[in-house]
Write a protein that holds these residues in place. Sequence first.
Motif, PDB file in Angstrom:
ATOM      1  N   GLU A  49     -17.306  61.458  18.450  1.00 14.55           N
ATOM      2  CA  GLU A  49     -17.113  60.813  19.757  1.00 14.55           C
ATOM      3  C   GLU A  49     -16.055  61.523  20.609  1.00 14.55           C
ATOM      4  OE1 GLU A  49     -17.119  56.498  19.785  1.00 14.55           O
ATOM      5  OE2 GLU A  49     -17.752  56.464  17.698  1.00 14.55           O
ATOM      6  N   ASP A  50     -15.853  62.810  20.377  1.00 12.06           N
ATOM      7  CA  ASP A  50     -14.854  63.603  21.099  1.00 12.06           C
ATOM      8  C   ASP A  50     -15.583  64.588  22.010  1.00 12.06           C
ATOM      9  OD1 ASP A  50     -12.957  65.378  22.004  1.00 12.06           O
ATOM     10  OD2 ASP A  50     -12.001  65.688  20.056  1.00 12.06           O
ATOM     11  N   PRO A  51     -15.533  64.408  23.341  1.00 11.88           N
ATOM     12  CA  PRO A  51     -16.252  65.306  24.255  1.00 11.88           C
ATOM     13  C   PRO A  51     -15.853  66.777  24.118  1.00 11.88           C
ATOM     14  CG  PRO A  51     -15.577  63.312  25.409  1.00 11.88           C
ATOM     15  CD  PRO A  51     -14.917  63.267  24.059  1.00 11.88           C
ATOM     16  N   ALA A  52     -14.584  67.053  23.862  1.00  5.60           N
ATOM     17  CA  ALA A  52     -14.149  68.445  23.705  1.00  5.60           C
ATOM     18  C   ALA A  52     -14.767  69.065  22.456  1.00  5.60           C
ATOM     19  CB  ALA A  52     -12.622  68.512  23.641  1.00  5.60           C
ATOM     20  N   ARG A  53     -14.778  68.301  21.369  1.00  2.67           N
ATOM     21  CA  ARG A  53     -15.402  68.787  20.137  1.00  2.67           C
ATOM     22  C   ARG A  53     -16.904  68.942  20.336  1.00  2.67           C
ATOM     23  NH1 ARG A  53     -15.064  69.234  14.632  1.00  2.67           N
ATOM     24  NH2 ARG A  53     -16.771  68.354  13.400  1.00  2.67           N
ATOM     25  N   GLU A  54     -17.503  68.023  21.067  1.00  3.50           N
ATOM     26  CA  GLU A  54     -18.931  68.109  21.359  1.00  3.50           C
ATOM     27  C   GLU A  54     -19.256  69.427  22.057  1.00  3.50           C
ATOM     28  OE1 GLU A  54     -21.978  65.190  23.554  1.00  3.50           O
ATOM     29  OE2 GLU A  54     -20.472  66.010  24.895  1.00  3.50           O
ATOM     30  N   GLU A  55     -18.491  69.769  23.085  1.00  2.00           N
ATOM     31  CA  GLU A  55     -18.744  71.016  23.821  1.00  2.00           C
ATOM     32  C   GLU A  55     -18.597  72.224  22.902  1.00  2.00           C
ATOM     33  OE1 GLU A  55     -17.159  73.581  27.678  1.00  2.00           O
ATOM     34  OE2 GLU A  55     -16.660  71.446  27.510  1.00  2.00           O
ATOM     35  N   GLN A  56     -17.563  72.230  22.087  1.00  2.00           N
ATOM     36  CA  GLN A  56     -17.341  73.352  21.178  1.00  2.00           C
ATOM     37  C   GLN A  56     -18.509  73.518  20.207  1.00  2.00           C
ATOM     38  OE1 GLN A  56     -13.835  73.009  18.742  1.00  2.00           O
ATOM     39  NE2 GLN A  56     -14.514  74.603  17.334  1.00  2.00           N
ATOM     40  N   LEU A  57     -18.961  72.399  19.626  1.00  3.21           N
ATOM     41  CA  LEU A  57     -20.054  72.459  18.654  1.00  3.21           C
ATOM     42  C   LEU A  57     -21.362  72.904  19.305  1.00  3.21           C
ATOM     43  CD1 LEU A  57     -19.287  69.223  16.617  1.00  3.21           C
ATOM     44  CD2 LEU A  57     -19.172  71.570  15.756  1.00  3.21           C
ATOM     45  N   LEU A  58     -21.637  72.416  20.505  1.00  6.71           N
ATOM     46  CA  LEU A  58     -22.868  72.807  21.195  1.00  6.71           C
ATOM     47  C   LEU A  58     -22.838  74.293  21.564  1.00  6.71           C
ATOM     48  CD1 LEU A  58     -23.487  69.674  23.441  1.00  6.71           C
ATOM     49  CD2 LEU A  58     -24.822  70.409  21.465  1.00  6.71           C
ATOM     50  N   ARG A  59     -21.693  74.765  22.001  1.00  8.99           N
ATOM     51  CA  ARG A  59     -21.571  76.204  22.311  1.00  8.99           C
ATOM     52  C   ARG A  59     -21.756  77.033  21.035  1.00  8.99           C
ATOM     53  NH1 ARG A  59     -19.901  77.469  27.401  1.00  8.99           N
ATOM     54  NH2 ARG A  59     -18.816  75.875  28.646  1.00  8.99           N
ATOM     55  N   ASP A  60     -21.186  76.566  19.931  1.00  5.09           N
ATOM     56  CA  ASP A  60     -21.322  77.285  18.661  1.00  5.09           C
ATOM     57  C   ASP A  60     -22.781  77.342  18.217  1.00  5.09           C
ATOM     58  OD1 ASP A  60     -18.628  77.739  18.553  1.00  5.09           O
ATOM     59  OD2 ASP A  60     -18.199  76.201  17.041  1.00  5.09           O
ATOM     60  N   MET A  61     -23.487  76.227  18.345  1.00  5.44           N
ATOM     61  CA  MET A  61     -24.894  76.215  17.941  1.00  5.44           C
ATOM     62  C   MET A  61     -25.726  77.162  18.808  1.00  5.44           C
ATOM     63  SD  MET A  61     -25.873  72.298  16.942  1.00  5.44           S
ATOM     64  CE  MET A  61     -25.159  71.477  15.516  1.00  5.44           C
ATOM     65  N   CYS A  62     -25.438  77.165  20.104  1.00  3.18           N
ATOM     66  CA  CYS A  62     -26.152  78.085  20.994  1.00  3.18           C
ATOM     67  C   CYS A  62     -25.855  79.534  20.617  1.00  3.18           C
ATOM     68  CB  CYS A  62     -25.768  77.826  22.450  1.00  3.18           C
ATOM     69  SG  CYS A  62     -26.403  76.279  23.124  1.00  3.18           S
ATOM     70  N   ALA A  63     -24.609  79.819  20.245  1.00  4.55           N
ATOM     71  CA  ALA A  63     -24.231  81.176  19.838  1.00  4.55           C
ATOM     72  C   ALA A  63     -24.962  81.585  18.565  1.00  4.55           C
ATOM     73  CB  ALA A  63     -22.723  81.256  19.624  1.00  4.55           C
ATOM     74  N   ARG A  64     -25.309  80.615  17.729  1.00  9.39           N
ATOM     75  CA  ARG A  64     -26.049  80.894  16.499  1.00  9.39           C
ATOM     76  C   ARG A  64     -27.548  81.022  16.750  1.00  9.39           C
ATOM     77  NH1 ARG A  64     -23.005  79.680  11.809  1.00  9.39           N
ATOM     78  NH2 ARG A  64     -20.928  78.888  12.319  1.00  9.39           N
ATOM     79  N   ARG A  65     -27.932  80.916  17.990  1.00  9.82           N
ATOM     80  CA  ARG A  65     -29.311  81.126  18.408  1.00  9.82           C
ATOM     81  C   ARG A  65     -30.285  80.154  17.744  1.00  9.82           C
ATOM     82  NH1 ARG A  65     -30.779  85.166  22.034  1.00  9.82           N
ATOM     83  NH2 ARG A  65     -32.690  85.384  20.870  1.00  9.82           N
ATOM     84  N   VAL A  66     -29.909  78.876  17.694  1.00 12.59           N
ATOM     85  CA  VAL A  66     -30.882  77.892  17.232  1.00 12.59           C
ATOM     86  C   VAL A  66     -32.048  77.860  18.208  1.00 12.59           C
ATOM     87  CG1 VAL A  66     -29.186  76.460  16.042  1.00 12.59           C
ATOM     88  CG2 VAL A  66     -29.660  76.037  18.452  1.00 12.59           C
TER      89      VAL A  66
END
Length: 325
Positions: A97-114
Motif C-alpha cells: 500500500e505504498d505508492p512510492a514502492r509501487e512505482e519502483q516495483l512497476l518500473r523494475d518489472m518493465c525493466a525486466r521486459r515482462v
Amino acid sequence: MADVADLAGVSLKTVSRVVNNAPHVQPELIERVLAAVAELGFRRNPLASSLRSGQTNATIGLLIEEIANPFYATIAGAAAEVARQHDTMLIIASSEEDPAREEQLLRDMCARRVDGLLVVPAGDDHSFLRAEIELGTPMVFLDRPAGGLLADTVLLDNRGGARAGVRRLVEAGHRRIGILLDSIGVYTMRERLDGAQDALAPAGVPYDTRLVRDGVRDPAAAAQVVSELLEGPDPPTAFFSLNNRITLGVIEELHRRGSDAAVLGFDDFDVARLVPYPLTVIAYDTRELARTATELLFHRIEGDRSWPRTVVLPTELVARGAPPR
C-alpha cells in the motif's frame, strides 16, 4: 556462450544452434558443446534471447497490495492458473500500500521486459507508465482504476453493491446506520460510501456524518468504534462495514454486548457462515475478477489493439451467520 565456444572448440553459431535445439547439428559437435556447458555451468538466458529476437519471454507481472491478505492471495492464485494455461510464468510483487514502492516495483518489472502487467494500484498517479504502454507493454488494472492513465480496468460494482445493501437496511426500518471505513483515500471505499448515500437520499434518510467513521484499519479499531457509537445518546440500529476486517470487529463487539443491531458488510469471508450473529454480506467472485483481468491481458499480449475498456463485475447480497443460541 563465447566461453562455451572456446572450450568446445566450435563457433559461436554452433553453440547457439545447440542450446536452442536447432536441427541438423552433428552429434559430435553437440556432445562437445554440452560437455562445455556442463563444465562452465552455462544457462540459456531467455530474457537476453527475447531482447535480440523481439519475441515475448512468457512472463507477466502481478502487483498486489498485501500478499498475506486472503483477497490478494486469491487474485494471485487465479491469475497464476490462467498464466499457466498460456504457458507463462507469473511474477508477483507486493506494494504494501505504498505508492512510492509501487512505482519502483512497476518500473523494475518493465525493466525486466515482462510481456504484460496486472496491477492492483496503491497510488493515484500512474502517468509514469504511459511511455511503457506506448512502447507496447500491455497493462490491466484490477479492483481499482489507474490514476492519470487510460488503461484496461476490471472492477467490482462497489457503488451498486453498497446501494443495494443499504437500501435493504432502510427497507427494514433502519434510519440510523453507522458506517465504518478503512480510508476515504481508497477508491473502493469512496465508491462504497457513495453507494450508501445513494440509498439513503431517496428514502429521506439524512446522511449523518457523526455516524461515519474513517480510519478503521482492523477488527480491534472497529470494535472500539462500535462501542463508542452504541454508548452515544442516539445510537445506530444498524452498521455498514466497508470491508471484511471491519465486519469482524463489528460482529465481535455486538455479540459481546448482546446487541441486536443489524450488520451489513462488504466482502464475504470464509467463516461468515459460522459466526453466531446474523449479517448480510455484499459478495462477489474474487477469482472471476482475477481471471477476467488476466484473460484480458493475454488478449492484449496476443495483439488486441482495440480501445482500452472497463469491465464491471456484479455483486450480490448474501445472508450469513446465525442468531446466537
